[in-house]
Design an enzyme around this catalytic site. Structure first.
Site, mmCIF file in Angstrom:
data_model
loop_
_atom_site.group_PDB
_atom_site.id
_atom_site.type_symbol
_atom_site.label_atom_id
_atom_site.label_comp_id
_atom_site.label_asym_id
_atom_site.label_seq_id
_atom_site.Cartn_x
_atom_site.Cartn_y
_atom_site.Cartn_z
ATOM 1 N N GLY A 42 55.486 49.314 33.524
ATOM 2 C CA GLY A 42 56.791 48.886 32.981
ATOM 3 C C GLY A 42 57.261 47.569 33.573
ATOM 4 O O GLY A 42 58.116 46.899 32.997
ATOM 5 N N GLY A 183 74.902 30.965 37.365
ATOM 6 C CA GLY A 183 75.617 31.468 36.184
ATOM 7 C C GLY A 183 74.742 31.502 34.950
ATOM 8 O O GLY A 183 75.210 31.204 33.849
ATOM 9 N N ARG A 271 63.597 32.925 38.065
ATOM 10 C CA ARG A 271 62.437 33.689 38.509
ATOM 11 C C ARG A 271 61.219 32.771 38.522
ATOM 12 O O ARG A 271 61.102 31.886 37.685
ATOM 13 C CB ARG A 271 62.207 34.871 37.562
ATOM 14 C CG ARG A 271 63.379 35.832 37.556
ATOM 15 C CD ARG A 271 63.156 36.983 36.618
ATOM 16 N NE ARG A 271 62.019 37.801 36.963
ATOM 17 C CZ ARG A 271 62.008 38.743 37.908
ATOM 18 N NH1 ARG A 271 63.094 38.996 38.609
ATOM 19 N NH2 ARG A 271 60.910 39.448 38.146
ATOM 20 N N ASP A 311 55.951 36.225 31.619
ATOM 21 C CA ASP A 311 56.631 35.356 32.584
ATOM 22 C C ASP A 311 55.661 34.524 33.415
ATOM 23 O O ASP A 311 56.077 33.611 34.132
ATOM 24 C CB ASP A 311 57.482 36.205 33.538
ATOM 25 C CG ASP A 311 58.762 36.711 32.888
ATOM 26 O OD1 ASP A 311 58.913 36.565 31.659
ATOM 27 O OD2 ASP A 311 59.617 37.265 33.609
ATOM 28 N N HIS A 448 80.665 47.597 4.410
ATOM 29 C CA HIS A 448 82.064 47.435 4.812
ATOM 30 C C HIS A 448 82.645 48.776 5.223
ATOM 31 O O HIS A 448 82.409 49.763 4.524
ATOM 32 C CB HIS A 448 82.877 46.873 3.638
ATOM 33 C CG HIS A 448 84.339 46.780 3.960
ATOM 34 N ND1 HIS A 448 84.866 45.759 4.733
ATOM 35 C CD2 HIS A 448 85.379 47.597 3.629
ATOM 36 C CE1 HIS A 448 86.170 45.944 4.846
ATOM 37 N NE2 HIS A 448 86.509 47.049 4.190
HETATM 38 C C1 LIG Z 1 67.909 41.638 35.926
HETATM 39 C C2 LIG Z 1 67.033 41.245 34.779
HETATM 40 C C3 LIG Z 1 67.437 41.490 33.490
HETATM 41 C C4 LIG Z 1 66.624 41.134 32.414
HETATM 42 N N1 LIG Z 1 67.062 41.397 31.164
HETATM 43 C C5 LIG Z 1 66.279 41.091 30.106
HETATM 44 C C6 LIG Z 1 66.679 41.424 28.797
HETATM 45 O O1 LIG Z 1 67.755 41.981 28.579
HETATM 46 N N2 LIG Z 1 65.839 41.121 27.768
HETATM 47 C C7 LIG Z 1 64.641 40.498 27.988
HETATM 48 O O2 LIG Z 1 63.920 40.239 27.012
HETATM 49 N N3 LIG Z 1 64.241 40.157 29.224
HETATM 50 C C8 LIG Z 1 65.023 40.452 30.289
HETATM 51 N N4 LIG Z 1 64.587 40.157 31.555
HETATM 52 C C9 LIG Z 1 63.302 39.460 31.712
HETATM 53 C C10 LIG Z 1 62.130 40.446 31.577
HETATM 54 O O3 LIG Z 1 62.270 41.472 32.518
HETATM 55 C C11 LIG Z 1 60.835 39.697 31.772
HETATM 56 O O4 LIG Z 1 60.766 38.612 30.879
HETATM 57 C C12 LIG Z 1 59.645 40.615 31.526
HETATM 58 O O5 LIG Z 1 59.667 41.730 32.379
HETATM 59 C C13 LIG Z 1 58.335 39.840 31.720
HETATM 60 O O6 LIG Z 1 57.272 40.690 31.430
HETATM 61 P P1 LIG Z 1 55.829 40.431 32.060
HETATM 62 O O7 LIG Z 1 54.972 41.536 31.557
HETATM 63 O O8 LIG Z 1 55.425 39.044 31.808
HETATM 64 O O9 LIG Z 1 56.026 40.538 33.627
HETATM 65 P P2 LIG Z 1 56.652 41.646 34.575
HETATM 66 O O10 LIG Z 1 57.597 42.527 33.856
HETATM 67 O O11 LIG Z 1 57.142 40.924 35.768
HETATM 68 O O12 LIG Z 1 55.419 42.567 34.950
HETATM 69 C C14 LIG Z 1 54.346 42.078 35.681
HETATM 70 C C15 LIG Z 1 53.650 43.257 36.339
HETATM 71 O O13 LIG Z 1 52.441 42.798 36.928
HETATM 72 C C16 LIG Z 1 52.249 43.445 38.179
HETATM 73 N N5 LIG Z 1 51.359 42.575 38.955
HETATM 74 C C17 LIG Z 1 51.588 41.309 39.386
HETATM 75 N N6 LIG Z 1 50.487 40.803 39.944
HETATM 76 C C18 LIG Z 1 49.531 41.764 39.875
HETATM 77 C C19 LIG Z 1 48.184 41.830 40.277
HETATM 78 N N7 LIG Z 1 47.569 40.765 40.829
HETATM 79 N N8 LIG Z 1 47.517 42.985 40.082
HETATM 80 C C20 LIG Z 1 48.122 44.072 39.510
HETATM 81 N N9 LIG Z 1 49.394 44.038 39.089
HETATM 82 C C21 LIG Z 1 50.088 42.904 39.264
HETATM 83 C C22 LIG Z 1 53.646 43.582 38.732
HETATM 84 O O14 LIG Z 1 53.718 44.633 39.689
HETATM 85 C C23 LIG Z 1 54.448 43.890 37.461
HETATM 86 O O15 LIG Z 1 54.536 45.288 37.250
HETATM 87 C C24 LIG Z 1 65.376 40.514 32.653
HETATM 88 C C25 LIG Z 1 64.949 40.254 33.962
HETATM 89 C C26 LIG Z 1 65.758 40.631 35.005
HETATM 90 C C27 LIG Z 1 65.284 40.366 36.405
#
Ligand SMILES: Cc1cc2nc3c(=O)[nH]c(=O)nc-3n(C[C@H](O)[C@H](O)[C@H](O)COP(=O)(O)OP(=O)(O)OC[C@H]3O[C@@H](n4cnc5c(N)ncnc54)[C@H](O)[C@@H]3O)c2cc1C
Length: 469
Positions: A42, A183, A271, A311, A448
């Site tokens: 997740g 912000g 981030r 990300d 509506h």
């Molecule tokens: C407070 C907050 C609120 C947010 N609200 C929203 C929102 O409302 N809507 C929205 O669209 N986005 C939101 N985001 C952004 C969103 O969470 C991220 O854009 C999203 O989680 C990115 O997904 P990802 O799969 O790229 O990376 P991540 O969710 O960061 O997942 C990466 C995973 O890779 C794992 N990992 C890393 N390196 C390794 C490795 N070498 N080997 C094995 N595992 C590894 C990590 O443990 C992690 O579980 C929010 C972020 C935050 C912090």
């Protein structure tokens, strides 16, 4: 090293939205998939981001409703907060969703490896478990989806009153006085939550306005609403450091010799991509000077058959952008036709109160891109459903391309602020991405009374006629 002969169609490193959606989508197309995750499935989104932050925001919404219940003829005592219960509720939602992903992976025979995944030559991924043992797997294709972690500011190391989004989401109480440094979207969501729940919140933002990048008309609505919540917004100020006190709080030094004493500091300054544990030696994968894995518009890295998404790459840091990129990569791995994500048209949503949602360029950006535009905006003030809900702050603003006849043509951008706009954007998103004209969209009937009538009314205005002037 335990050598295995495990050869997969697809190996994914990182089990966040990008990684788990790639795994499930690929498995639904009958690929043999391995998903490597060092922490909880997740990722940030489910465990430390979108979901827990929105769960807190919903508690804040309940608090607002109860506080204003008398306006609806409901006599209730002034609400008080038991944030331990809020925390438990949030954790239950998170656990349920994380468990759901694990169950779906199992159901689709996605093999989940617990540990750090690092990529070496020839698509080989070494998984290092917590006890140090290693497993080697290879994938015909590999997707890097290692996500991001909070950026820190020197002098504001985590601990005690200094928190990032990770620690705030573990709070079991409401700090009486809170400073949010930054912000942006995440900072504003926390400011909104904790102000609604009774904290005295100050936002310190280095830029001239909060929510930079947001259309000015929308940003002004948020600022006005935040001021009603007594949030003190200080823009154009830099923080210089802080001096902890004996009571567990600290004094933050900022601006031109100003100080503010608080119980909690939320550092929310963006981030950074987390490529730190990905290895990559001996591969053609490049990481740029800001830490992003370098990809082309198809999310392809410099190594054939290795993709990067979410990300970890320099695209909008949104969970649903990660989903879209996951599909893009899996389709290529399957040898199917795939179109790059159109990043300038993705939906954006900020869940503070009032909510904000948009797709496509705002007025300034559309003009800067060379468009001659026609703009219409309507406030929620006159919308019947908004009045029934008792939340009339907000507006819908639509930017359309001006045709040679001077009339509004194609819908370029739809920008909304106000009640439940994150749930209302889909019509606007569709219009922008379908490249529909205002005449086409105005044909569609809105129910509506509904909040979406405001979108319909704003589009109708662009046709030169309307109901509500
Ligand atoms: C407070 C907050 C609120 C947010 N609200 C929203 C929102 O409302 N809507 C929205 O669209 N986005 C939101 N985001 C952004 C969103 O969470 C991220 O854009 C999203 O989680 C990115 O997904 P990802 O799969 O790229 O990376 P991540 O969710 O960061 O997942 C990466 C995973 O890779 C794992 N990992 C890393 N390196 C390794 C490795 N070498 N080997 C094995 N595992 C590894 C990590 O443990 C992690 O579980 C929010 C972020 C935050 C912090």
């Amino acid at each position: 090293m335990i050598p295995t002969s495990d050869q997969f169609d697809l190996v994914i490193i990182g089990g966040g939205p990008g990684g788990y959606s790639a795994a499930l989508y690929a498995a639904s197309a009958k690929m043999k998939v391995a998903l490597v995750e060092s922490d909880a499935l997740g990722g940030t989104c489910l465990n430390r981001g979108c979901i827990p932050a929105k769960a807190f925001l919903e508690t804040a919404a309940v608090h607002r409703h109860v506080a204003h219940a008398a306006e609806f003829g409901i006599e209730a005592s002034p609400p008080s907060v038991n944030f331990k219960v809020t925390q438990e509720r949030k954790q239950k939602i998170v656990a349920g969703l994380v468990g759901g992903i694990a169950a779906m992976c199992k159901g689709r025979k996605v093999e989940v490896f617990d540990g750090w995944g690092s990529l070496g030559p020839d698509h080989t991924v070494t998984v290092t478990a917590e006890d140090g043992s290693t497993t080697e797997i290879t994938g015909t294709n590999v997707i890097l989806a290692a996500g991001s972690v909070p950026r820190l500011i020197p002098g504001f190391e985590r601990g005690g009153p200094i928190m990032t989004s990770d620690e705030v989401l573990d709070l079991d109480h409401i700090p009486a006085r809170m400073v949010v440094i930054g912000g942006g979207a995440i900072g504003c969501e926390f400011a909104s939550t904790f102000a609604d729940l009774g904290a005295q919140v100050t936002i310190l933002e280095g830029l001239p306005k909060i929510l930079p990048g947001l259309d000015n008309d929308l940003a002004n609505v948020v600022v006005r609403s935040f001021k009603k919540k007594q949030i003190d917004i200080r823009t154009g100020v830099m923080v210089h450091g802080h001096s902890p006190n004996d009571q567990g709080g600290t004094t933050v030094h900022f601006g031109d010799g100003e100080d503010i004493e608080v119980d909690a500091v939320v550092v929310s300054v963006g981030r950074r991509p987390f490529a730190d544990r990905l290895g990559l030696d001996g591969t053609g994968v490049k990481v740029d000077e800001r830490g992003f894995v370098v990809v082309d518009e198809f999310c392809r890295t410099g190594e054939d058959g290795v993709f990067a998404i979410g990300d970890l790459i320099n695209t909008p840091q949104l969970a649903h952008v990660g989903y879209a990129e996951a599909i893009l990569c899996v389709k290529q791995a399957l040898g199917e036709a795939a179109a790059p994500v159109m990043y300038d048209r993705v939906p954006w949503a900020i869940y503070c109160d009032p909510e904000v949602a948009w797709a496509g360029p705002d007025e300034e950006a559309a003009k800067a891109a060379g468009y001659d535009v026609v703009v219409a905006k309507h406030p929620f003030k006159f919308n019947s459903r908004a009045q029934i809900l008792g939340t009339t702050d907000g507006l819908c603003k639509i930017i359309a391309e001006k045709g040679p006849d001077g009339k509004a043509g194609r819908v370029l951008g739809v920008h909304m602020v106000g009640p439940w706009v994150t749930e209302q954007l889909s019509g606007g998103y569709l219009a922008v991405n379908w490249e529909a004209t205002v005449d086409e969209v105005a044909e569609f009937i809105q129910p509506h009374p509904s909040l979406t009538e405001l979108f319909g009314e704003t589009v109708m205005t662009l046709t030169g006629r309307n109901f509500n002037g």
